[in-house]
Design a protein around this motif. Structure first.
Motif, PDB file in Angstrom:
ATOM      1  N   SER B 105       0.839  -1.191   0.000  1.00  0.00           N
ATOM      2  CA  SER B 105       0.000   0.000   0.000  1.00  0.00           C
ATOM      3  C   SER B 105       0.877   1.244   0.000  1.00  0.00           C
ATOM      4  N   LEU B 110       1.460  -0.846   4.328  1.00  0.00           N
ATOM      5  CA  LEU B 110       1.046  -2.194   4.697  1.00  0.00           C
ATOM      6  C   LEU B 110       0.961  -3.080   3.465  1.00  0.00           C
ATOM      7  N   ILE B 111       1.040  -4.390   3.692  1.00  0.00           N
ATOM      8  CA  ILE B 111       0.887  -5.332   2.585  1.00  0.00           C
ATOM      9  C   ILE B 111      -0.593  -5.508   2.265  1.00  0.00           C
ATOM     10  N   ASN B 112      -0.963  -5.294   1.022  1.00  0.00           N
ATOM     11  CA  ASN B 112      -2.326  -5.570   0.580  1.00  0.00           C
ATOM     12  C   ASN B 112      -2.399  -6.963  -0.020  1.00  0.00           C
TER      13      ASN B 112
END
Lengths: 194, 211
Positions: B105, B110-112
């Protein structure tokens, strides 16, 4: 002893008409009627309480819904009852969800076809199985995604019972049936009370 | 009259309770039957997955505020037999091909995790549950949250999932085991508005499944 005496007295002396009037004014009869009324109220209240408790457990605004449109056919037809669960943090791709859009009063039951999530939030795109296009046209204010926390008020469809909800559709959409149904219920109750 | 109505009311109440318990029993039995039938071991084979990229500027294809959106379509071969999903309580099977991929993201770091349905079908009879498709076209044009989809050299994996809709009871979901771990690298950019892209396919050796 007392009741026997009463019975004897009434059968011997009172004419039919007077006995009828006396019957309705009898405190015992009144008490019985009130108890009946109370039991009917209890029936409705306990039904409502059960529905609301189910809502609390399922974390859903409407733990059971009746399908109103054909947009999910052939999976769900008009009148089918769906049971919902809304406790998962994220919903899965392919899940059937019940969501609210601000502009419409009736919640919509459609399938998740796009799903994006991270540790904070989840965005979803939905589509009806029987619709050619996705739901973007239904979303409010030019949005192209649903927010899982904000918009999925109903939750995910977990259980299915066919057709049984059709009676509520008839009640809501057909005034004649409504009068007939409610009148019948009342009549039945009065008759069983006598 | 009094006893007749009272009796029928009591009878109706008992019937309702009995039917409720029966429904739950039927639902649980169906789940058990599916689990014992080994539905989680069904394998699907994908091959020749070819993405093509296009730009779109309508909201229907994910474009907002006049920013055009990169959309992907796919051609693919698929071979899977879903006959095992059908039993006496199966009303229909919704079979859907998804692509899954991770992104970072840009705003929060953050990891999407992302899943998109590119193709689906509704199977109402076990006679039609054997899906063998050559050079099939994806039904849906898909896009990412970000406007660029393929230009980050994005790698996506493809898989077939299913949802059993019962005649009565609980909906069940599953994913087939991929016989080929199919990963596709999305091309960098659409060359023109109409058609584009060269495919790059990385394929790990077939994994034997024990089914």
């Amino acid at each position: 002893m007392a009741s026997e005496a009463q019975k004897e007295a009434s059968s011997v002396t009172a004419p039919v008409v007077v006995r009828g009037n006396a019957g309705y004014l009898n405190p015992k009869r009144i008490r019985k009627s009130l108890t009946q009324l109370l039991s009917v109220c209890m029936m409705f209240v306990s039904g409502y309480m059960m529905y609301q408790s189910a809502g609390v457990i399922a974390n859903s605004a409407s733990p059971a819904v009746v399908v109103l449109s054909g947009s999910m056919e052939p999976a769900f037809q008009r009148g089918d009852i769906l049971f919902l669960w809304n406790n998962e943090r994220n919903v899965n791709i392919g899940d059937v969800v019940v969501y609210d859009t601000g502009s419409r009063t009736i919640p919509i039951v459609h399938r998740v076809v796009h799903e994006h999530h991270n540790a904070n939030k989840q965005l979803l795109l939905t589509k009806g199985d029987n619709n050619e296009r996705n739901d973007i046209g239904l979303y409010e204010n030019g949005r192209i995604y649903l927010d899982r926390q904000r918009d999925i008020t109903g939750g995910v469809v977990k259980g299915y019972v066919p057709k049984l909800g059709y009676i509520t559709i008839l009640l809501a959409e057909n005034p004649k049936f409504k009068i007939l149904f409610l009148g019948g219920m009342l009549l039945l109750h009065l008759m069983s009370g006598d | 009259m009094d006893t007749f109505i009272r009796r029928s009311q009591a009878g109706f109440g008992k019937l309702t309770t009995a039917l409720t318990f029966l429904s739950v029993f039927v639902g649980l039995l169906t789940i058990l039957e599916l689990k014992l039938g080994g539905v989680s071991y069904i394998g699907a084979a994908f091959d020749n997955v070819e993405p093509t990229m296009r730009w779109f500027d309508t909201r229907m294809f994910g474009a907002i505020d006049g920013n055009r959106k990169e959309n992907a379509r796919f051609a693919f071969d698929m071979d899977v037999d879903l006959t095992g999903l059908f039993n006496w309580n199966t009303k229909q099977v919704y079979a859907y091909v998804t692509i899954d991929y991770d992104t970072m993201s840009t705003s929060s770091g953050l990891i999407n995790q992302n899943s998109l349905v590119i193709w689906d079908t509704i199977i109402e009879s076990p006679d039609r549950a054997n899906l063998t498709m050559k050079n099939a076209r994806s039904k849906y044009s898909v896009y990412d949250i970000q406007s660029a989809f393929g230009s980050l050299n994005r790698e996506v994996s493809i898989s077939l999932r299913w949802n059993i809709q019962p005649r009565l009871g609980f909906l069940s979901y599953g994913v087939t085991r991929s016989k080929n771990q199919m990963k596709v690298v999305l091309p960098r950019k659409p060359r023109s508005k109409t058609r584009s892209a060269k495919r790059v396919v990385s394929q790990t050796p077939p994994v034997e499944t024990s089914s």
